[in-house]
Scaffold this motif. Sequence first.
Motif, PDB file in Angstrom:
ATOM      1  N   LYS A  88      41.843  67.159  44.816  1.00 37.07           N
ATOM      2  CA  LYS A  88      42.557  66.410  45.983  1.00 37.07           C
ATOM      3  C   LYS A  88      43.692  65.815  45.218  1.00 37.07           C
ATOM      4  O   LYS A  88      44.692  65.607  46.233  1.00 37.07           O
ATOM      5  N   TYR A  89      43.876  65.414  44.011  1.00 37.55           N
ATOM      6  CA  TYR A  89      45.016  64.756  43.556  1.00 37.55           C
ATOM      7  C   TYR A  89      45.960  65.462  42.613  1.00 37.55           C
ATOM      8  O   TYR A  89      46.788  64.946  41.754  1.00 37.55           O
ATOM      9  N   LYS A  90      45.564  66.756  42.454  1.00 38.43           N
ATOM     10  CA  LYS A  90      46.315  67.666  41.566  1.00 38.43           C
ATOM     11  C   LYS A  90      47.864  67.507  41.749  1.00 38.43           C
ATOM     12  O   LYS A  90      48.790  67.171  40.822  1.00 38.43           O
ATOM     13  N   ASP A  91      48.267  67.479  43.231  1.00 42.61           N
ATOM     14  CA  ASP A  91      49.958  67.815  43.615  1.00 42.61           C
ATOM     15  C   ASP A  91      50.478  66.362  43.171  1.00 42.61           C
ATOM     16  O   ASP A  91      51.641  66.065  43.111  1.00 42.61           O
ATOM     17  N   GLN A  92      49.523  65.267  43.180  1.00 40.90           N
ATOM     18  CA  GLN A  92      50.114  63.907  42.923  1.00 40.90           C
ATOM     19  C   GLN A  92      50.176  63.638  41.342  1.00 40.90           C
ATOM     20  O   GLN A  92      50.777  62.640  41.050  1.00 40.90           O
ATOM     21  N   ALA A 174      50.131  56.307  42.240  1.00 40.68           N
ATOM     22  CA  ALA A 174      51.225  55.892  42.819  1.00 40.68           C
ATOM     23  C   ALA A 174      52.260  55.043  42.073  1.00 40.68           C
ATOM     24  O   ALA A 174      53.474  54.682  42.633  1.00 40.68           O
TER      25      ALA A 174
ATOM     26  N   GLN C  25      51.907  53.564  48.353  1.00 40.21           N
ATOM     27  CA  GLN C  25      50.890  53.331  47.447  1.00 40.21           C
ATOM     28  C   GLN C  25      49.782  52.680  48.105  1.00 40.21           C
ATOM     29  O   GLN C  25      48.388  52.708  48.331  1.00 40.21           O
TER      30      GLN C  25
ATOM     31  N   SER D 241      45.634  71.395  47.856  1.00 38.68           N
ATOM     32  CA  SER D 241      44.686  70.184  47.754  1.00 38.68           C
ATOM     33  C   SER D 241      45.174  69.276  48.704  1.00 38.68           C
ATOM     34  O   SER D 241      46.451  69.291  49.339  1.00 38.68           O
ATOM     35  N   GLY D 242      44.363  68.427  49.082  1.00 39.90           N
ATOM     36  CA  GLY D 242      44.554  67.250  50.275  1.00 39.90           C
ATOM     37  C   GLY D 242      44.846  67.591  51.679  1.00 39.90           C
ATOM     38  O   GLY D 242      43.980  68.599  51.989  1.00 39.90           O
ATOM     39  N   PRO D 285      46.973  62.884  50.164  1.00 45.28           N
ATOM     40  CA  PRO D 285      45.447  63.044  49.584  1.00 45.28           C
ATOM     41  C   PRO D 285      44.490  63.057  50.945  1.00 45.28           C
ATOM     42  O   PRO D 285      43.667  64.042  50.610  1.00 45.28           O
TER      43      PRO D 285
END
Lengths: 178, 74, 445, 319
Positions: A88-92, A174, C25, D241-242, D285
Amino acid sequence: MIKHSKPILAAAISSCLLISSSLWATDITPLASAKAAPHQTVKLPEYQTNQNVSLDMEKGKVILVDFWASWCGPCRESFPWMTSMQAKYKDQGLKVIAINLDQEKDQALDFLDEFKPGFSVLFDSQAELPEDFGVIGMPTSFLIDRQGNIRATHIGFHQKNIDEYESAIAKLLAEKEE
Amino acid sequence: MRRIIHIVGLLALPIIVSGCSDLGVKPWERDVLAQQEMNLISDPLESSLDDHIYFSKEASSGGKGFGGGGCGCN
Amino acid sequence: MAGKDLEVVAVAVTKKTHKNRELAQLLTAASCALISGLSQGVNAADSWDVDSAFLLYSESDGRVSAAEPVISATKNFDEETKLTFKIAADTLTGASPNGATASDHVQTFTSPSGKGSYNAAAGEQPLDDTFKDTRIALSTNWAAPINRDWAYGVGGYLSKEHDYQSLGLNGSLSRYLNQKNTTLTLGLNLSNDTVNPEGGVPTGLVQVPLSNSDSEFTQRSDSENKNLVDAVFGVTQVINRSTIMQFNYALSTSSGYLTDPYKILSVIDDNAGANFGGNFQSGGRDLYLYEKRPDSRLKQSIYWQTKHQFENDNILDVSYRYMFDDWGVNSHTIDAKYRFRFDNQYLEPQLRWYTQSKADFYHRYLNSSDYSSADFASADYRLGDLDTYTLGLKYGYKFADETEFYTRLSLYHQESSGDKGYGKLTTQELYPGLDAAMLIVGYKF
Amino acid sequence: MNLLEELPIDTSLNPSNHPNPSLWQVNENSYQVQFECMASDCSILIECKQIDLVKAAANSAVIEAWRIEHKFSRYQTDNTFAEIHSKTDIIQTLDDETTQLMIFADHAYHASQGLFDITSGILRRGWHFDGSNNLPETSTIKELLTNVGWAKLGWDPSNPNQLTLPKGMELDFGGIGKEYAVDKMLLVIRKILSQTTSAILVNCGGDLACSGKRLNGESWKVGIEAVNDQTKAKHIVALSSGALATSGDSRRFLLKDGIRYSHILNPITGWAITDAPRSVTVAAPTCINAGIISTLALLQGTEAENFLSSLNMPHWLSR
């Protein structure tokens, strides 16, 4: 159980509303008082690639370091969750690194064969890392920010707390890069 | 004689408790203890059947342990 | 001037960027709280563990035999939070010693209900064969952590047979110390039992009447109660990677009706003469008295258990218990098991030795000269000097799906000893031994 | 793609009387479920070896989507939405799910400094986005605005399940409902397939979320609809993803004096946003996260590009 958990959740969420600047109830250590993760340069063999890798090779990412062993029940429960977080958070910029502490590597390999982790697994069969990280239960996971500081610690894996774990990840992701 | 045994037994308790702090293992060294077989009562049903028989055949009963051991996870 | 303006703009943009980042955020976290938060409802990956076993118990010479199926189901909410339900049933049939001595003549005994009688042949141990019972027991237990350092458990049980009910509550509190290498546990168990014997509650140390038309029967109360309070304080200690030890101190008090309403005592004639050592006659028949025990008992015990796994994976499990009470009973129990482990099978020989000294009021028989001055008396061999031995062998098989089957055969041997009597009584076997076999078959899934 | 079967769903779980979903086989171990929900064509792609689990997961997901659709629909008389609006000017207790949505709406309202406001739905009464040049009267908007404003609700975050709804006001969960349903469907499917290996993509009319990469290790390839030609995909986005969500006004607008008024209304002024991008797609996400960011971007009008780039979130925008 289900009836029970919702009010707790509601309470957790409403309690974070009291903190005006932040939404999170999780115990994220402020940057000023955070300690750098130890042993960032120690190289350990990676299950997926057989290469020796270290934590500092992922610097700039938010790293979830999870210490686990095949004989530990809650660790079993955490695997699918870590796989989904990684996806889910790979791209972040999230990197999940699970450090295996089995003394019998065969047992770890059998476990990995069954659970097919969607994240990086390193073998620390000599237990070089856990002492200095301060592992006091199995599993223990540490959330390391993009600068290499330990910002949150979770002992054990409890289904009822997964939203809290996820919020902590989302918050660190974030945080602005410097 | 009986009294002496009592006293010895009761004295042993704090000694064992205080001596404990040096004993033990790290959380990641519990692989063997985590095995179900290493639970102090690994077969509760079998133990309860035994206890039932001995309870009805002997004057002493109980006093035994409760589970213990396990992975001590988190 | 122009440079300055640009700077101001740049600062404004940075500020705005910073603010927008914060907004992102906040929304990311709020979204994640909304979605993952509500996921709780679908999340419960709870599982049930079922443990079942069947016991067959049979004594030699066709005495008591019992069959006991038991099943327990545990719902695991997580690693340490569990709810267990257990149900057990057992049926007992056969004959058990009534407490009277063997005699040189045929003895006739009134049945507990007073509605009939049974005989014991000359030289034979008197056995009450009206013995038959079915018991159902239910119990439940909840165990959960309070936090990382504390855990608790609460439970209750109910058991019922036609002449006995038991209702109990228990709780325990555990404190983990020293990285969970040491656990202190305090357990408390309260129980309230009701006895409503066949034929009513007999009066202790009174002659067993011929039938239920006797006033001894008609004046009886239907039931009696007893209360039990047990407290256990225990220390569990991890010694090293393969050794764990437990040390317990237990205190148990019982009060109320502690007598066995079906047990009697023979009164032996100690007057010099032809009947010296024979059954004492009263009212033209052999005199038997209902037994009577004190109405309180305080037991204490010390228990030690160690489990050790060897390099070859075999496991040694040894325990010792010393118990003593204010009835004068002292006992030592040593139990040892050694498990040979093969890939998915195991073989486990077991040895148990138990010895007890008699209770102060235990008498194999009473004497005609002084029986009326006794305050308490019981001829129940279970309160006498007793040694027992159990030899067992267990075999288990673990299937690939982590279910397990096991079976165990144990041989149980009892030896009583004590005062050999006088006169004619010396020729009688006063302390017959007992042999029994136990077979357990279990399946865990 | 072969049609395998229809998945019959009990009528009690289909309050809006949709046709039954259909199950298609795309490849070996790859399935697609098609159904209608919230006026969109929805599909669920599942790669998984166990077809029985696929069916069970699809069933539960569709039921979940229809449940959410019905619960918050403005066009029903027997649902949660109607119940909330039948009780005005008195304190009412909200259920858990509505409470959580209110908390989310509150955060979104504050984070956007009032630009995202679920009480603004009634402004639509003044606007008819039919491509014509009929702008509403200023007085009409002014009138409507008296009943708009999150802060006017009797609602306090410290007691989030208590609401006093002033008469005349309306809550509209439509702006986040579809994205919320997508996230919830993904969650339901993941849970059912958690014991096996699978890859999942849920798509409701362009709002979509995936469980991770496909089983062959590749990303999902998603086409973002172009503004002028709805049949041809403009951007191909690789999603590993997401989630993605798209907001736009390609079909609904007003045109007057060369100014294009989008159907996105500013809840503070009551006026339609001008110079908004035709469409904004954002990756995040979760789908609800992507949806709210793309909506906020539209509300920035000309500033949409700057706003999106300052967020550091992947986005695709067309004017």
